[in-house]
Every structure is written in structure tokens, then in C-alpha cells.
Write a protein that holds these residues in place. Structure first.
Motif, PDB file in Angstrom:
ATOM      1  N   ASP A   1     -14.463   2.730  -7.601  1.00  0.00           N
ATOM      2  CA  ASP A   1     -12.948   2.711  -7.022  1.00  0.00           C
ATOM      3  C   ASP A   1     -12.296   2.319  -7.980  1.00  0.00           C
ATOM      4  O   ASP A   1     -12.048   1.143  -8.023  1.00  0.00           O
ATOM      5  CB  ASP A   1     -13.004   2.649  -5.681  1.00  0.00           C
TER       6      ASP A   1
ATOM      7  N   HIS B   1       0.802  -1.057   0.056  1.00  0.00           N
ATOM      8  CA  HIS B   1       0.004   0.132  -0.083  1.00  0.00           C
ATOM      9  C   HIS B   1       0.848   1.247  -0.115  1.00  0.00           C
ATOM     10  O   HIS B   1       1.631   1.576   1.078  1.00  0.00           O
ATOM     11  CB  HIS B   1      -0.895   0.046   1.192  1.00  0.00           C
TER      12      HIS B   1
ATOM     13  N   LYS C   1      -6.784  10.241  -1.175  1.00  0.00           N
ATOM     14  CA  LYS C   1      -7.015  10.861  -2.492  1.00  0.00           C
ATOM     15  C   LYS C   1      -8.783  10.972  -2.712  1.00  0.00           C
ATOM     16  O   LYS C   1      -8.788  11.734  -3.444  1.00  0.00           O
ATOM     17  CB  LYS C   1      -6.524   9.558  -3.444  1.00  0.00           C
ATOM     18  N   SER C   2      -9.017  10.170  -2.095  1.00  0.00           N
ATOM     19  CA  SER C   2     -11.047  10.681  -2.164  1.00  0.00           C
ATOM     20  C   SER C   2     -11.473  11.925  -1.689  1.00  0.00           C
ATOM     21  O   SER C   2     -12.079  12.478  -2.350  1.00  0.00           O
ATOM     22  CB  SER C   2     -11.843   9.327  -1.550  1.00  0.00           C
TER      23      SER C   2
ATOM     24  N   ASP D   1      -2.691   6.351   0.288  1.00  0.00           N
ATOM     25  CA  ASP D   1      -3.785   6.287   1.120  1.00  0.00           C
ATOM     26  C   ASP D   1      -5.090   6.750   0.319  1.00  0.00           C
ATOM     27  O   ASP D   1      -5.392   8.078  -0.199  1.00  0.00           O
ATOM     28  CB  ASP D   1      -3.634   7.647   2.135  1.00  0.00           C
ATOM     29  N   ARG D   2      -5.869   5.841   0.057  1.00  0.00           N
ATOM     30  CA  ARG D   2      -7.140   6.052  -0.932  1.00  0.00           C
ATOM     31  C   ARG D   2      -8.158   6.781  -0.273  1.00  0.00           C
ATOM     32  O   ARG D   2      -8.811   7.634  -1.084  1.00  0.00           O
ATOM     33  CB  ARG D   2      -7.629   4.685  -1.312  1.00  0.00           C
ATOM     34  N   ASN D   3      -8.085   6.968   0.874  1.00  0.00           N
ATOM     35  CA  ASN D   3      -9.120   7.725   1.583  1.00  0.00           C
ATOM     36  C   ASN D   3      -8.725   9.223   1.426  1.00  0.00           C
ATOM     37  O   ASN D   3      -9.585  10.314   1.118  1.00  0.00           O
ATOM     38  CB  ASN D   3      -9.281   7.591   3.012  1.00  0.00           C
TER      39      ASN D   3
ATOM     40  N   TRP E   1      -2.705   6.359  -9.150  1.00  0.00           N
ATOM     41  CA  TRP E   1      -3.064   6.413  -7.887  1.00  0.00           C
ATOM     42  C   TRP E   1      -3.474   5.039  -7.227  1.00  0.00           C
ATOM     43  O   TRP E   1      -4.025   4.951  -6.124  1.00  0.00           O
ATOM     44  CB  TRP E   1      -3.836   7.394  -7.571  1.00  0.00           C
ATOM     45  N   VAL E   2      -3.330   3.960  -7.963  1.00  0.00           N
ATOM     46  CA  VAL E   2      -3.771   2.756  -7.520  1.00  0.00           C
ATOM     47  C   VAL E   2      -2.804   1.767  -6.787  1.00  0.00           C
ATOM     48  O   VAL E   2      -1.478   1.906  -7.257  1.00  0.00           O
ATOM     49  CB  VAL E   2      -4.588   1.939  -8.678  1.00  0.00           C
ATOM     50  N   ASN E   3      -3.045   1.337  -5.740  1.00  0.00           N
ATOM     51  CA  ASN E   3      -1.907   0.470  -4.887  1.00  0.00           C
ATOM     52  C   ASN E   3      -1.594  -0.813  -5.717  1.00  0.00           C
ATOM     53  O   ASN E   3      -0.632  -0.955  -5.872  1.00  0.00           O
ATOM     54  CB  ASN E   3      -2.411   0.184  -3.415  1.00  0.00           C
TER      55      ASN E   3
ATOM     56  N   GLU F   1      -9.442   1.149  -7.451  1.00  0.00           N
ATOM     57  CA  GLU F   1      -9.029  -0.028  -6.403  1.00  0.00           C
ATOM     58  C   GLU F   1      -9.699  -1.087  -6.620  1.00  0.00           C
ATOM     59  O   GLU F   1      -8.854  -2.439  -6.375  1.00  0.00           O
ATOM     60  CB  GLU F   1      -8.681   0.489  -5.118  1.00  0.00           C
TER      61      GLU F   1
END
Length: 359
Positions: free
Chosen positions: A143, A46, A53-54, A49-51, A165-167, A145
Motif C-alpha cells: 500500500d 486524512h 480507493k482499494s 478513503d484508502r479502502n 492518492w496518498v494521505n 500509504e
């Protein structure tokens, strides 16, 4: 838009102006792909941090002046849409993953696509997207992801400045391949490893001088070689990968950083430094100007360039009727004879003409 001057160049220019920047080469070329290759089937590295980025995308989408920061993504979206037009085929069903404010979809012609699924993690973006008349539209909150479509349902997948931006990028490519029909196409653009190298170098030099160490303030980007490896591992064939370079001139470092925030392209790495000291910012601005600044001889105004490297990728889902490469060793001309290619072509034409006359 009045603050910037966009300059387009086709090839990468020299990146190093001072010997001291060579010490930062390893940090500059730190890439997501290098981390991805370290992952195994049980563990996902990881990086982002997708949160975060959202939240960044939601803030940028709801801003009243959001259109002021569209200039870069609009240009890249237009170029990607033009690549769709270059494929002489009409796609029945396509998906635009991470469509944002419709930077690609608004340039898509109904002659190319019959139906388009607009996908984004932000509902506000989906409500604001516009497409040309004649294209059926479906909207889906998704998403990047977790890409989920019906298997073998799509003819084309588009993605512009979203997948970097994808893990778990390998899994994202596999899910896209799974959703495509045989001979389906993936067309995508992501920021490459040389993006914002001027800003990264200036911040690192400033922190070394002011703080005695380096903290990551710019998210890592993937490299061209990593994209090719990941697409091949996912199962795509007939790959075409190339890079564009867009250079935008800003008055100072501060306008650049403000626009990055407005584009929702701020750092979202998990190990990012949340605070950039004021004195470090001013030091970085001075270093940026000293190393990369330009002065207009006519007006006397100074600007700083910001480089955005764009990796464009095209991959096809395998199909039995797709052209296959010739077997190794079947070539009739050696690479060492390329310098006399004109003579070889003339000889081949002469032999062909003689055969035609005999017949």
C-alpha cells in the motif's frame, strides 16, 4: 478508444472562458498540498478513503474491458519510462510503486534496470503485469500509504499516477528516500491541480444553479509548488519538476465520467458527495458543452475537452560527489545583462583566444 481523440500540448492554456468561473477559482485550486502543510508530527490529515480507493482499483482491474481505459495511463507510463532511459546509468535494483497494470514497467528496457520490484495493493494487477525479457522481477503487495523497503537498498524508485492518492505524502517521500542508496533516484508522475478543471467548473456551476450550493465531486490534487516543498523537506536534492498537459476529447460529459471510473480515478475523498442528482448531471453536461465544447468543421461532430495536468518529479538522494550549487554572489554575469548574452559570450571567447595565443 474510438470515442476519444487525444491531443498533446506542452504548455497550459487559458483556463477561464467566462467571468463567472473566477468565483470558483479558490475551489478549483484546492490542493492536497495545502492540507499537508497544515499537518503536524502528531496528526495526519486524512483526505482520501484508502479502502474506497482499494475497492475502486480492484473493480477496475477485474473488469473484462479493463484494457479499454488504459490509453491515458499507457501514455504517461511510456513518458516516465523514457525519462528513466534518459538517465545514463544501469540501475541494479528498482521498485515500481503502484505499478497497476504495468504502464511503466512494460516499457522499461533491460539496458536500464537489472532487477525490478513490482508493488501494488491489488494482487490481480501484479499477476497481469508484463515486463521485457532480461529483467529479473519480484512482486510485492504494498500500500503506497505504508512504503517499506530495506534501508539503502534501492537504486531507483518509480511511481506513475499513484502517489496523488496518498494521505501522508511527506512520510511517503521520507520512506522512499530512506530506501534509496546514496545518489539513488526518485522518478514519479502525479495528477496536478489543473486536472479536469473543465469538469469541476461545470459541476460546480450546475449545482449552484440546481441545488443552490457546491459539493465536492472531484478529488483534490496537489500543486507544483507543493511537490517541490515536500521533496525538499524529505531531503531530496537536485530536483527537477515539470508539467505536461494531455487533453482528451470526449463526445459528452457522460463518456468522460465513465472512463474515469474505468481508470479507477473516481473520487475517493472522505468528504466527497456520494450522490450526484440526475438533473445536475444533465445541467453540467449542457454547461460543459456550452463553455468548452468544440465542433469539427468537416464532420460537424461536437466534442468536449478534458484536461489532465501531469506533474513529473525527479529527485536524488544526497551523495558527497554530487555537484553543488555555487555560493551566492559568485556569479560573473548579472541577470539584468541577459539581453546582451551573445555579446558577453563573444567577449569571453575573444579573451580566451588571446590567452591561448600568449601561451
Amino acid at each position: 478508444m474510438s470515442l476519444v481523440n487525444i491531443v498533446f500540448r506542452s504548455r497550459k492554456s487559458s483556463l477561464t472562458k467566462l467571468r463567472i468561473l473566477k468565483n470558483l477559482k479558490k475551489a478549483r485550486h484546492f490542493s492536497v498540498g495545502a492540507l499537508i502543510h497544515q499537518k503536524n508530527d502528531e496528526h495526519i490529515m486524512h483526505v482520501f478513503d484508502r479502502n474506497t480507493k482499494s475497492l475502486q482499483r480492484e473493480r477496475a482491474a477485474s473488469a473484462q474491458d479493463a484494457n479499454l481505459y488504459d490509453y491515458l495511463k499507457d501514455e504517461i507510463g511510456y513518458r516516465l519510462a523514457d525519462r528513466v532511459f534518459d538517465i545514463k546509468r544501469k540501475f541494479k535494483l528498482a521498485a515500481d510503486i503502484g505499478c497497476s497494470r504495468g504502464y511503466v514497467s512494460k516499457h522499461i528496457s533491460p539496458k536500464c534496470i537489472e532487477e525490478l520490484i513490482l508493488c501494488d495493493m491489488n494482487r490481480f494487477n501484479l499477476d497481469s503485469v508484463q515486463v521485457q525479457e532480461g529483467i529479473k522481477v519480484r512482486k510485492q503487495v504494498l500500500d503506497e500509504e505504508h512504503i517499506e523497503f530495506e534501508p539503502n537498498s534501492l537504486d531507483l524508485v518509480i511511481s506513475s499516477l499513484s502517489l496523488h492518492w496518498v494521505n501522508d505524502l511527506p512520510n511517503a517521500f521520507k520512506q522512499i528516500l530512506k530506501s534509496l542508496k546514496e545518489d539513488g533516484v526518485l522518478l514519479a508522475a502525479v495528477f496536478g491541480g489543473d486536472t479536469l478543471y473543465e469538469l469541476r467548473s461545470s459541476l460546480q456551476l450546475a449545482e449552484l444553479e440546481r441545488r443552490g450550493g457546491i459539493s465536492p465531486h472531484i478529488s483534490p490534487f496537489t500543486e507544483v509548488r507543493d511537490i517541490g516543498n515536500l521533496l525538499t523537506r524529505a531531503g531530496f536534492t537536485m530536483l527537477t519538476i515539470d508539467t505536461d498537459e494531455i487533453v482528451v476529447n470526449y463526445p459528452t460529459l457522460f463518456e468522460l465520467m465513465w472512463d474515469l471510473k474505468g481508470m479507477a480515478e473516481s473520487n475517493a475523498a472522505i468528504n466527497r458527495s456520494l450522490h450526484l442528482h440526475r438533473e445536475t448531471q444533465f445541467a453540467a453536461a449542457a454547461i460543459y458543452q456550452q463553455l468548452y465544447g468544440k465542433t469539427d468543421p468537416e464532420t460537424g461532430k461536437t466534442t468536449i475537452p478534458a484536461t489532465f495536468q501531469i506533474i513529473n518529479m525527479l529527485g536524488w538522494k544526497p551523495h558527497p560527489k554530487q555537484p553543488k550549487p555555487l555560493e551566492r554572489g559568485s556569479g560573473e554575469v548579472s541577470l539584468k545583462d541577459l539581453y546582451k548574452l551573445d555579446e558577453i559570450i563573444k567577449e569571453v571567447k575573444k579573451i580566451k583566444n588571446d590567452d591561448d595565443q600568449k601561451n
